[in-house]
Design a protein around this motif. Sequence first.
Motif, PDB file in Angstrom:
ATOM      1  N   GLY A 133      -4.795  -9.614   0.810  1.00  0.00           N
ATOM      2  CA  GLY A 133      -5.454  -8.361  -0.131  1.00  0.00           C
ATOM      3  C   GLY A 133      -5.715  -7.196   0.583  1.00  0.00           C
ATOM      4  O   GLY A 133      -5.769  -7.240   1.900  1.00  0.00           O
ATOM      5  N   GLY A 169      -6.109  -5.367  11.216  1.00  0.00           N
ATOM      6  CA  GLY A 169      -4.875  -5.381  12.248  1.00  0.00           C
ATOM      7  C   GLY A 169      -5.844  -5.256  13.581  1.00  0.00           C
ATOM      8  O   GLY A 169      -5.111  -5.197  14.509  1.00  0.00           O
ATOM      9  N   LEU A 170      -7.092  -5.128  13.705  1.00  0.00           N
ATOM     10  CA  LEU A 170      -7.874  -5.501  14.911  1.00  0.00           C
ATOM     11  C   LEU A 170      -7.822  -4.370  16.033  1.00  0.00           C
ATOM     12  O   LEU A 170      -6.694  -4.195  16.676  1.00  0.00           O
ATOM     13  CB  LEU A 170      -7.287  -6.723  15.616  1.00  0.00           C
ATOM     14  N   LEU A 177       0.710  -1.177  -0.076  1.00  0.00           N
ATOM     15  CA  LEU A 177      -0.054  -0.092  -0.036  1.00  0.00           C
ATOM     16  C   LEU A 177       0.801   1.298  -0.139  1.00  0.00           C
ATOM     17  O   LEU A 177       2.002   1.132   0.596  1.00  0.00           O
ATOM     18  CB  LEU A 177      -0.849   0.074   1.474  1.00  0.00           C
ATOM     19  N   THR A 237      -0.840   7.611   6.319  1.00  0.00           N
ATOM     20  CA  THR A 237      -0.801   7.420   7.696  1.00  0.00           C
ATOM     21  C   THR A 237      -0.524   5.979   7.953  1.00  0.00           C
ATOM     22  O   THR A 237      -0.877   5.188   7.412  1.00  0.00           O
ATOM     23  CB  THR A 237      -2.071   8.031   8.320  1.00  0.00           C
ATOM     24  N   LYS A 271       5.755 -10.788   7.694  1.00  0.00           N
ATOM     25  CA  LYS A 271       5.000  -9.389   8.059  1.00  0.00           C
ATOM     26  C   LYS A 271       5.242  -8.953   9.503  1.00  0.00           C
ATOM     27  O   LYS A 271       5.675  -8.037   9.767  1.00  0.00           O
ATOM     28  CB  LYS A 271       3.728  -9.123   7.238  1.00  0.00           C
ATOM     29  N   TRP A 310      -3.021   0.617  29.935  1.00  0.00           N
ATOM     30  CA  TRP A 310      -4.318   0.641  29.516  1.00  0.00           C
ATOM     31  C   TRP A 310      -5.038  -0.656  29.376  1.00  0.00           C
ATOM     32  O   TRP A 310      -4.408  -1.638  29.269  1.00  0.00           O
ATOM     33  CB  TRP A 310      -4.517   1.485  28.213  1.00  0.00           C
ATOM     34  N   PHE A 363       3.997   0.335  14.362  1.00  0.00           N
ATOM     35  CA  PHE A 363       5.462   0.479  15.254  1.00  0.00           C
ATOM     36  C   PHE A 363       6.579  -0.557  14.503  1.00  0.00           C
ATOM     37  O   PHE A 363       7.603  -0.350  14.881  1.00  0.00           O
ATOM     38  CB  PHE A 363       5.280   0.168  16.397  1.00  0.00           C
ATOM     39  N   GLY A 398     -10.014   0.054   7.527  1.00  0.00           N
ATOM     40  CA  GLY A 398      -9.570  -0.968   6.637  1.00  0.00           C
ATOM     41  C   GLY A 398      -8.530  -1.651   7.571  1.00  0.00           C
ATOM     42  O   GLY A 398      -8.282  -2.858   7.954  1.00  0.00           O
ATOM     43  N   GLY A 399      -7.650  -0.639   8.299  1.00  0.00           N
ATOM     44  CA  GLY A 399      -6.592  -1.094   9.082  1.00  0.00           C
ATOM     45  C   GLY A 399      -7.184  -1.486  10.270  1.00  0.00           C
ATOM     46  O   GLY A 399      -6.525  -2.443  10.851  1.00  0.00           O
ATOM     47  N   PRO A 434     -11.993   2.914  17.274  1.00  0.00           N
ATOM     48  CA  PRO A 434     -10.427   2.698  17.977  1.00  0.00           C
ATOM     49  C   PRO A 434     -10.070   4.320  18.333  1.00  0.00           C
ATOM     50  O   PRO A 434     -10.520   5.247  17.807  1.00  0.00           O
ATOM     51  CB  PRO A 434      -9.691   2.460  16.897  1.00  0.00           C
ATOM     52  N   LEU A 473      -7.374   6.349  18.323  1.00  0.00           N
ATOM     53  CA  LEU A 473      -6.474   7.134  17.554  1.00  0.00           C
ATOM     54  C   LEU A 473      -7.021   7.484  16.172  1.00  0.00           C
ATOM     55  O   LEU A 473      -7.632   6.890  15.307  1.00  0.00           O
ATOM     56  CB  LEU A 473      -5.205   6.429  17.411  1.00  0.00           C
ATOM     57  N   ILE A 497       6.426  -1.477  22.965  1.00  0.00           N
ATOM     58  CA  ILE A 497       5.215  -1.021  22.633  1.00  0.00           C
ATOM     59  C   ILE A 497       4.273  -2.278  22.310  1.00  0.00           C
ATOM     60  O   ILE A 497       4.276  -2.933  21.412  1.00  0.00           O
ATOM     61  CB  ILE A 497       5.349  -0.116  21.640  1.00  0.00           C
TER      62      ILE A 497
END
Length: 487
Positions: free
Chosen positions: A181, A128-129, A52, A56, A482, A373, A60, A123-124, A115, A117, A346
Amino acid sequence: MTSTQTTVTPVLSTSAVPPVITLVRGAQAHRAAVDRLLASYRAIPAGQRVRLAKRTSNLFRARAEGTTTGLDVSGLDGVISIDTAARTADVQAMCTYESLVAATLPYGLMPLVVPQLKTITLGGAVTGLGIESSSFRNGLPHESVLELDILTGDGNLVTARPTGDHADLFRGFPNSYGTLGYATRLRIELEPVRPAVALRHVRFSDLDELAAAIGTISTAREWEGTGVDFLDGVVFSASEAYLTLGAWTDDLSDLSDYTGQETFYRSIQQRSTDKLTIHDYLWRWDTDWFWCSAAFGAQNPKVRKYWPARFRRSDVFHRLVGVEMKYGVVAKVDQWRGKPGRERVIQDVELPVTRTADFLRWYLDNVPMTPLWLCPLRLRESGPAGTPEAGSQPWSLYPLKAGQTYVNAGFWGTVAIEPGQAEGDKNREIEAAVADFDGHKSLYSDAYYDEETFWAAYGGQNYPALKQRYDGDGRLLDLYAKAVGRR
Ligand SMILES: Cc1cc2nc3c(=O)[nH]c(=O)nc-3n(C[C@H](O)[C@H](O)[C@H](O)COP(=O)(O)OP(=O)(O)OC[C@H]3O[C@@H](n4cnc5c(N)ncnc54)[C@H](O)[C@@H]3O)c2cc1C
């Protein structure tokens, strides 16, 4: 908001909801953006890896820049339409939650999980949960997806739904991190909002009592006779932890605002009740990136006064971390001063609620970077993907069982590298401890698993068939490469 989106005045009242479908960006603009994406895929020579080209990121893990050609995702960052009667939205996959919420709130609606942030994209968050304080009742963002279009690794655009030809991809997309994908459009459920959220900050001085309360509230959805619509918590030490219980309210008196000189996380220690508009509640953690803005001096009153409010946002702080990761200025100064090196820790990890207090005790003895958290989650009892049987694991690449309460513990910062230790050792220790306490990690950050352990935890029995069917030529990286191979 982009220029093709309409500007709308906040309504925040379900009685004022306009009827049925509102076009925001529109289907035609979406089709044109998808055509550009497909053309850019076809322009990449066969055999070359695909990635991609997205502005943004909240990852990490370092990305391997320049080794692959980026897909053109321009114009895929908006809301296509909102159906206020069905309470659904068609959303482009690179749409940030900031834009998504800005489009839905005026209609008195929001995604089931937002989320914290602002620049996390839909999609993220699905691949990526993501997670948030509504997750104990609404599960994770992928559980409110009705269908999604995906450009698969082998270049086909398919629509995946809970049933039908691509149901395997629907179940395997969460936690695939773009290795099967890329989503281009998602149809998601929305829920009605009320104007504000009333908060109770409940203090616990015992970690077992804290975990027991999380377990109770997550299923009873109330505490001491008052309903709970949102639930998260912060651990400052073994004897000072708080659960923040949120309840919808129409009362707009005495609202707090943490986008100014005060910080939200400190308010938890300072007051037992509070109230925020739903907008401010959703973004309460973004302003100071939870508490991580302290690392840049942004919580020092003298600095904060002059730090423009528009730059007190998680993406600005994330970019500052990126600069440090690239140039290592602070690390060089520390070295020059003879200070020990520091390891980045992190991580977001998920523990069964019954093992959470044990894990926290281990963490506070061995890491022990605070605050942490806490955010409870349970898979949805019923949603677009049906009603999972208790104990089953309905999402093929992520180890969450239906009917079980988990607690996400997030901790983000650096720790000193102790004499005789090397960089990465603390993260390895945490990884092992999480497994010992029957938990697992989110894969957005550093991971060190060997391949066998990794696949045992993250759907190794399902992944090869998915990879073969949707990315047979390996145009996209494999999930292990990945997540663990730092790409
Ligand atoms: C410090 C920190 C704290 C976090 N805290 C939270 C939190 O509190 N709550 C929360 O919900 N989440 C949290 N996250 C996790 C975050 O939700 C995930 O990392 C999410 O994937 C980020 O989404 P993004 O849109 O920024 O994607 P990116 O960071 O750009 O990408 C993440 C991965 O998803 C893939 N990807 C991105 N878009 C798509 C797409 N359209 N289709 C397929 N694959 C895609 C990318 O290839 C990449 O592998 C946190 C992450 C960090 C770093």
